[in-house]
Design a protein around this motif. Sequence first.
Motif, PDB file in Angstrom:
ATOM      1  N   LEU A 150       0.829  -1.205   0.000  1.00 15.14           N
ATOM      2  CA  LEU A 150       0.000   0.000   0.000  1.00 15.14           C
ATOM      3  C   LEU A 150       0.864   1.256   0.000  1.00 15.14           C
ATOM      4  N   ALA A 151       1.893   1.277   0.840  1.00 18.02           N
ATOM      5  CA  ALA A 151       2.764   2.450   0.909  1.00 18.02           C
ATOM      6  C   ALA A 151       3.513   2.659  -0.405  1.00 18.02           C
ATOM      7  N   LEU A 152       4.034   1.568  -0.956  1.00 15.20           N
ATOM      8  CA  LEU A 152       4.757   1.686  -2.226  1.00 15.20           C
ATOM      9  C   LEU A 152       3.830   2.114  -3.358  1.00 15.20           C
ATOM     10  N   GLY A 153       2.589   1.603  -3.328  1.00 14.61           N
ATOM     11  CA  GLY A 153       1.636   1.975  -4.376  1.00 14.61           C
ATOM     12  C   GLY A 153       1.343   3.456  -4.377  1.00 14.61           C
ATOM     13  N   LEU A 154       1.200   4.045  -3.185  1.00 15.23           N
ATOM     14  CA  LEU A 154       0.948   5.484  -3.089  1.00 15.23           C
ATOM     15  C   LEU A 154       2.169   6.302  -3.485  1.00 15.23           C
ATOM     16  N   ALA A 155       3.351   5.803  -3.115  1.00 13.53           N
ATOM     17  CA  ALA A 155       4.573   6.562  -3.387  1.00 13.53           C
ATOM     18  C   ALA A 155       5.065   6.410  -4.822  1.00 13.53           C
ATOM     19  N   MET A 156       4.629   5.365  -5.492  1.00 10.72           N
ATOM     20  CA  MET A 156       5.171   5.073  -6.821  1.00 10.72           C
ATOM     21  C   MET A 156       4.072   5.045  -7.888  1.00 10.72           C
ATOM     22  N   GLN A 157       3.102   5.955  -7.774  1.00 10.81           N
ATOM     23  CA  GLN A 157       2.015   5.977  -8.746  1.00 10.81           C
ATOM     24  C   GLN A 157       2.532   6.212 -10.158  1.00 10.81           C
ATOM     25  N   ASP A 158       3.455   7.184 -10.293  1.00  8.44           N
ATOM     26  CA  ASP A 158       3.996   7.488 -11.631  1.00  8.44           C
ATOM     27  C   ASP A 158       4.777   6.308 -12.183  1.00  8.44           C
ATOM     28  N   THR A 159       5.578   5.677 -11.320  1.00  6.96           N
ATOM     29  CA  THR A 159       6.365   4.527 -11.765  1.00  6.96           C
ATOM     30  C   THR A 159       5.471   3.379 -12.214  1.00  6.96           C
ATOM     31  N   ILE A 160       4.409   3.132 -11.428  1.00  8.99           N
ATOM     32  CA  ILE A 160       3.477   2.061 -11.796  1.00  8.99           C
ATOM     33  C   ILE A 160       2.773   2.391 -13.106  1.00  8.99           C
ATOM     34  N   SER A 161       2.393   3.678 -13.257  1.00  8.33           N
ATOM     35  CA  SER A 161       1.747   4.105 -14.504  1.00  8.33           C
ATOM     36  C   SER A 161       2.662   3.872 -15.698  1.00  8.33           C
ATOM     37  N   ASN A 162       3.951   4.210 -15.552  1.00  8.51           N
ATOM     38  CA  ASN A 162       4.903   3.993 -16.636  1.00  8.51           C
ATOM     39  C   ASN A 162       5.116   2.505 -16.896  1.00  8.51           C
ATOM     40  N   PHE A 163       5.088   1.709 -15.813  1.00 12.00           N
ATOM     41  CA  PHE A 163       5.249   0.259 -15.962  1.00 12.00           C
ATOM     42  C   PHE A 163       4.091  -0.336 -16.771  1.00 12.00           C
ATOM     43  N   VAL A 164       2.871   0.054 -16.400  1.00 10.82           N
ATOM     44  CA  VAL A 164       1.689  -0.445 -17.126  1.00 10.82           C
ATOM     45  C   VAL A 164       1.737   0.015 -18.579  1.00 10.82           C
ATOM     46  N   ALA A 165       2.155   1.265 -18.797  1.00  6.03           N
ATOM     47  CA  ALA A 165       2.280   1.774 -20.172  1.00  6.03           C
ATOM     48  C   ALA A 165       3.314   0.972 -20.951  1.00  6.03           C
ATOM     49  N   GLY A 166       4.405   0.580 -20.277  1.00  7.19           N
ATOM     50  CA  GLY A 166       5.417  -0.239 -20.946  1.00  7.19           C
ATOM     51  C   GLY A 166       4.878  -1.590 -21.364  1.00  7.19           C
ATOM     52  N   VAL A 167       4.015  -2.175 -20.522  1.00  7.54           N
ATOM     53  CA  VAL A 167       3.391  -3.448 -20.879  1.00  7.54           C
ATOM     54  C   VAL A 167       2.523  -3.282 -22.116  1.00  7.54           C
ATOM     55  N   PHE A 168       1.766  -2.168 -22.172  1.00 11.80           N
ATOM     56  CA  PHE A 168       0.925  -1.910 -23.345  1.00 11.80           C
ATOM     57  C   PHE A 168       1.767  -1.721 -24.599  1.00 11.80           C
ATOM     58  N   ILE A 169       2.928  -1.064 -24.463  1.00 10.78           N
ATOM     59  CA  ILE A 169       3.803  -0.869 -25.627  1.00 10.78           C
ATOM     60  C   ILE A 169       4.295  -2.219 -26.140  1.00 10.78           C
ATOM     61  N   PHE A 170       4.640  -3.133 -25.226  1.00  5.50           N
ATOM     62  CA  PHE A 170       5.112  -4.451 -25.641  1.00  5.50           C
ATOM     63  C   PHE A 170       4.009  -5.269 -26.304  1.00  5.50           C
ATOM     64  N   THR A 171       2.772  -5.135 -25.801  1.00  7.80           N
ATOM     65  CA  THR A 171       1.680  -5.956 -26.340  1.00  7.80           C
ATOM     66  C   THR A 171       1.052  -5.343 -27.591  1.00  7.80           C
ATOM     67  N   ASP A 172       0.812  -4.020 -27.570  1.00  9.52           N
ATOM     68  CA  ASP A 172       0.159  -3.361 -28.710  1.00  9.52           C
ATOM     69  C   ASP A 172       1.129  -3.036 -29.845  1.00  9.52           C
ATOM     70  N   LYS A 173       2.408  -2.880 -29.508  1.00  2.02           N
ATOM     71  CA  LYS A 173       3.468  -2.590 -30.485  1.00  2.02           C
ATOM     72  C   LYS A 173       3.143  -1.390 -31.395  1.00  2.02           C
ATOM     73  N   PRO A 174       2.890  -0.201 -30.785  1.00  5.95           N
ATOM     74  CA  PRO A 174       2.696   0.988 -31.629  1.00  5.95           C
ATOM     75  C   PRO A 174       3.982   1.398 -32.344  1.00  5.95           C
ATOM     76  N   PHE A 175       5.121   0.987 -31.799  1.00 12.27           N
ATOM     77  CA  PHE A 175       6.414   1.224 -32.447  1.00 12.27           C
ATOM     78  C   PHE A 175       7.391   0.179 -31.936  1.00 12.27           C
ATOM     79  N   ARG A 176       8.505   0.055 -32.656  1.00 18.64           N
ATOM     80  CA  ARG A 176       9.546  -0.895 -32.282  1.00 18.64           C
ATOM     81  C   ARG A 176      10.896  -0.187 -32.274  1.00 18.64           C
ATOM     82  N   ILE A 177      11.900  -0.882 -31.770  1.00 19.10           N
ATOM     83  CA  ILE A 177      13.253  -0.327 -31.790  1.00 19.10           C
ATOM     84  C   ILE A 177      13.676  -0.123 -33.249  1.00 19.10           C
ATOM     85  N   GLY A 178      14.177   1.075 -33.547  1.00 18.00           N
ATOM     86  CA  GLY A 178      14.576   1.420 -34.909  1.00 18.00           C
ATOM     87  C   GLY A 178      13.539   2.236 -35.655  1.00 18.00           C
TER      88      GLY A 178
END
Length: 293
Positions: free
Chosen positions: A102-130
């Motif tokens: 609970l404490a980490l979730g409140l303190a790391m909202q931005d990090t968690i948001s970026n993590f979830v966004a990274g998962v979406f980038i890997f699954t949806d593949k809007p772009f790739r390396i290069g």
Amino acid sequence: MQVAPVANLLERFMPEGLAGTLAQGIVFFAVFFAVYLLGRAIVVPIVDRSLQSRDLDKHARNPIKKLTLIAIVFVAVAVAFGFAQYGDFLQSLATIAAAATLALGLAMQDTISNFVAGVFIFTDKPFRIGDWIEWDDHAGVVEDISLRVSRVRTFDNELLTVPNSQLTDGVIKNPVAKDQLRLKFVFGIGYDDDIDKATDIIIDEAHKHVDILDDPAPSVRLIELGDSSVGLQSRIWIDNPSRADFIKTRGEYVQAVKERFDEEGIDIPYPNRTVGGGLELAGMDGVVEPADD
């Protein structure tokens, strides 16, 4: 592996209380390493094959494989605690873990948001390396994608470290997502010039360029009647686009059309402005005296 048989064996060499504690530790580590090694030998290859079947790049697969290893460690710890009969300890650990989560979730909202966004980038593949991408007021080539940030090299050779949430919350333009890219350029000709002749030159130079496709065919549209010129928009297609190819092809094509216009006497006029009216000066008598000579 059970604690009791191990404890009975150790009681031959040490006191009963110490033998029980040591037996729990031995069972814990034995079960932990057994589950961990089995997980690495069986689960990780299965996950890796699954990611490869989704056509993910090797660099994109690494963070997910690391998460799989972390999950295997947690499972190994939980199973080992169960076999070692650390019930009370597990209860306390679960309470502490819930509070910490609970404490980490409140303190790391931005990090968690970026993590979830990274998962979406890997699954949806809007772009790739290069890939060459554009977002907000930025543009560049993707050099690295991780679960928290992506790194983009701009065309001024600057490295941007971009939180993944910025790339999933807005609109991303990926000009190289497909195999072909359409380029547009407006040529301005004079009002006295022959529009059909200029159109033929623009299309002819497109057919001559080796990097411009014949299918889809080049086309020209009259799009504006400006103050000093008639605007003819050329639409051409290139194959396997990249930022470098796009700039090189467009530059060569525009130069070729300009040179043909010069040869055929077609004018590309400068903007003209006509200033009318007069200028009246008042109260200037006596300010400038005529010279005696």
